[in-house]
Scaffold this active site. Structure first.
Site, PDB file in Angstrom:
ATOM      1  N   ASN A 152      43.194  53.358  34.560  1.00 43.34           N
ATOM      2  CA  ASN A 152      42.029  54.185  34.838  1.00 43.34           C
ATOM      3  C   ASN A 152      42.369  55.616  35.232  1.00 43.34           C
ATOM      4  OD1 ASN A 152      42.926  52.248  36.950  1.00 43.34           O
ATOM      5  ND2 ASN A 152      41.672  53.498  38.295  1.00 43.34           N
ATOM      6  N   GLN A 180      38.673  49.516  31.579  1.00 39.87           N
ATOM      7  CA  GLN A 180      38.711  50.868  31.002  1.00 39.87           C
ATOM      8  C   GLN A 180      38.891  50.869  29.497  1.00 39.87           C
ATOM      9  OE1 GLN A 180      37.958  53.678  32.325  1.00 39.87           O
ATOM     10  NE2 GLN A 180      37.921  53.126  34.479  1.00 39.87           N
ATOM     11  N   SER A 200      33.389  45.411  33.027  1.00 41.26           N
ATOM     12  CA  SER A 200      32.383  45.896  33.964  1.00 41.26           C
ATOM     13  C   SER A 200      31.279  46.630  33.211  1.00 41.26           C
ATOM     14  CB  SER A 200      33.044  46.840  34.973  1.00 41.26           C
ATOM     15  OG  SER A 200      32.057  47.500  35.729  1.00 41.26           O
ATOM     16  N   THR A 238      22.191  32.849  41.764  1.00 41.29           N
ATOM     17  CA  THR A 238      21.169  33.148  40.752  1.00 41.29           C
ATOM     18  C   THR A 238      21.569  34.380  39.950  1.00 41.29           C
ATOM     19  OG1 THR A 238      19.486  32.206  42.179  1.00 41.29           O
ATOM     20  CG2 THR A 238      18.717  33.690  40.450  1.00 41.29           C
ATOM     21  N   CYS A 326      38.429  55.406  43.987  1.00 39.68           N
ATOM     22  CA  CYS A 326      38.595  54.575  45.169  1.00 39.68           C
ATOM     23  C   CYS A 326      39.593  55.163  46.152  1.00 39.68           C
ATOM     24  CB  CYS A 326      39.051  53.180  44.766  1.00 39.68           C
ATOM     25  SG  CYS A 326      38.141  52.562  43.359  1.00 39.68           S
TER      26      CYS A 326
HETATM   27  C1  LIG Z   1      36.128  50.493  37.751  1.00 39.06           C
HETATM   28  C2  LIG Z   1      37.264  49.557  37.591  1.00 39.06           C
HETATM   29  C3  LIG Z   1      37.249  48.287  38.199  1.00 39.06           C
HETATM   30  C4  LIG Z   1      36.138  47.840  39.118  1.00 39.06           C
HETATM   31  O1  LIG Z   1      34.941  47.557  38.443  1.00 39.06           O
HETATM   32  P1  LIG Z   1      33.579  47.520  39.299  1.00 39.06           P
HETATM   33  O2  LIG Z   1      32.566  47.020  38.315  1.00 39.06           O
HETATM   34  O3  LIG Z   1      33.320  48.934  39.731  1.00 39.06           O
HETATM   35  O4  LIG Z   1      33.774  46.593  40.432  1.00 39.06           O
HETATM   36  C5  LIG Z   1      38.315  47.454  37.978  1.00 39.06           C
HETATM   37  N1  LIG Z   1      39.347  47.828  37.201  1.00 39.06           N
HETATM   38  C6  LIG Z   1      39.400  49.020  36.597  1.00 39.06           C
HETATM   39  C7  LIG Z   1      40.572  49.378  35.741  1.00 39.06           C
HETATM   40  C8  LIG Z   1      38.364  49.939  36.777  1.00 39.06           C
HETATM   41  O5  LIG Z   1      38.430  51.128  36.199  1.00 39.06           O
END
Ligand SMILES: *Cc1c(COP(=O)(O)O)cnc(C)c1O
Length: 389
Positions: A152, A180, A200, A238, A326
């Site tokens: 990322n 990513q 995600s 749920t 983060c």
């Molecule tokens: C954003 C990200 C996550 C976390 O995903 P969330 O849906 O925000 O919890 C995990 N791994 C990578 C490589 C990311 O870029």
């Protein structure tokens, strides 16, 4: 003021079509997908449809291999803790890398506190994991390997097929955090021998708070949250139907548009990189020059602090990141750049530009107008700059 969003690896703007698809499920179709009456059946039908959309996007053999979660973080936790627990009688050793997202790194650290052993594989100067180092790290106690598909912060794409093949040869489960990579590079599970994969919603123009863990049929995994019989007994609670519907639609659109999107992002990213290189001295590229996500450009501006560049760009309406969303707020150099062996002084001046589908050439040219004077002004104030020159 112009607003230019170049932080798409942190999150993306939800697409209009995704919102449209979700709206009925936020209003009139509110049933619980586990209910037997027609309200419930309508929600269940929407879940089934989204599961099919995701399975087709990933190239999964069956929609039953798709488990909906609350996002990439939960998917990583479920994959790693779930397999570690289920395999505890077989072994207590896990392998990951030093450059994973905190969702993987901190899950592994938590397991270490519970007595598991974890090997953190090193990377080279481009952020690549070596297939050979993985081969050497596998022992009789190894039960899971977790390696991200693409990083990322710097965008480096790992040799996932080769790495996963080593795992398969040795009979060890393989998980990849593909959050990513999905939607940015072409992808098909039918030719990729991974057992588990995290994705995600909000990184692919879908809603936040929803994600997927792909679990190949037959993989041994325990639930980490206990409750009802939702999601093939692997994730109780749920289902978040509106978000899942949005995620399904986002997958469908991403699959269709990927080839054009890929070309467009590469062109814009290279325009940005070439512009920066021609207008600003003492700049280095972090990440692999070719094996890299089409939208990601991480560059170091020598003699400066990334935070001050970020804040100055923000005042001009330009949103970037100093690495991972983060870790911002701390002045520690990024764990990814550190693992790549980048000098901490150089890593301090790193800026990540991550482009998305809304970006235009005008956006890039605006950045190329605003950025050089900011860098010059900050360097004129930096004592490091005078010493270096
Ligand atoms: C954003 C990200 C996550 C976390 O995903 P969330 O849906 O925000 O919890 C995990 N791994 C990578 C490589 C990311 O870029």
């Amino acid at each position: 003021m112009r607003k230019v969003y170049l932080d798409n690896n942190a999150t993306t703007r939800m697409r209009e079509e995704v919102l449209e698809a979700m709206l009925p499920y936020l209003k009139d179709i509110y049933g619980n997908a586990s209910s037997v009456h027609q309200f419930g059946r309508a929600a269940r039908a929407a879940l089934d449809n989204a599961r099919n959309q995701v399975a087709s996007f990933l190239g999964a053999a069956s929609p039953e291999e798709i488990i909906f979660t609350s996002g990439g973080t939960e998917s990583d936790n479920l994959a790693i803790k779930g397999v570690a627990h289920a395999m505890r009688s077989k072994g207590d050793h896990l392998i990951t890398t030093a450059i994973e997202h905190s969702a993987v790194l901190n899950t592994c650290r938590a397991l270490e506190k519970d007595g598991y052993k974890v090997t953190y594989l090193p990377v080279d100067e481009y952020g690549l994991v070596s297939v050979d180092s993985l081969r050497k790290a596998i022992g009789p106690q190894t039960v899971l390997i977790s390696i991200m598909y693409a990083n990322n912060e710097v965008g480096t794409i790992e040799p996932i097929t080769e790495l996963a093949e080593v795992a398969k040869e040795r009979g060890v489960y393989f998980h990849t955090d593909a959050v990513q990579a999905l939607g940015k590079i072409s992808f098909d599970l039918s030719s990729l021998p991974v057992d588990l994969l995290s994705m995600s919603g909000h990184k692919i123009y879908g809603p936040k708070g929803v994600g997927v863990l792909y679990i190949r049929k037959g993989t041994r995994i325990d639930a980490i949250a206990h409750g009802g019989h939702h999601e093939m007994n692997k994730r109780a609670g749920t289902e978040n139907v509106p978000a899942i519907v949005g995620l399904g639609r986002a997958c469908e659109l991403a699959k269709k548009e990927l080839p054009d999107e890929w070309r467009k992002l590469i062109a814009l990213r290279d325009r940005l990189y070439q512009g920066i290189m021609s207008k600003i001295p003492h700049v280095s590229l972090f990440g692999h020059p070719e094996k890299r996500l089409p939208n990601t450009l991480n560059v170091g501006f020598k003699y400066l602090e990334g935070e001050s560049i970020l804040l100055n760009l923000d005042m001009e309406g330009i949103a970037v990141s100093t690495g991972s969303a983060c870790t911002s707020g701390t002045l520690e150099p990024s764990h990814v750049l550190t693992a790549m062996g980048i000098d901490p002084a150089d890593a301090q001046g790193a800026i990540r530009f991550s482009l998305g589908r809304d970006n235009t050439e005008e956006d890039i040219d605006y950045v190329l107008t605003m950025l050089p004077p900011i860098i010059q002004r900050l360097r004129d104030m930096s004592p490091l700059y005078e010493k270096g020159n």
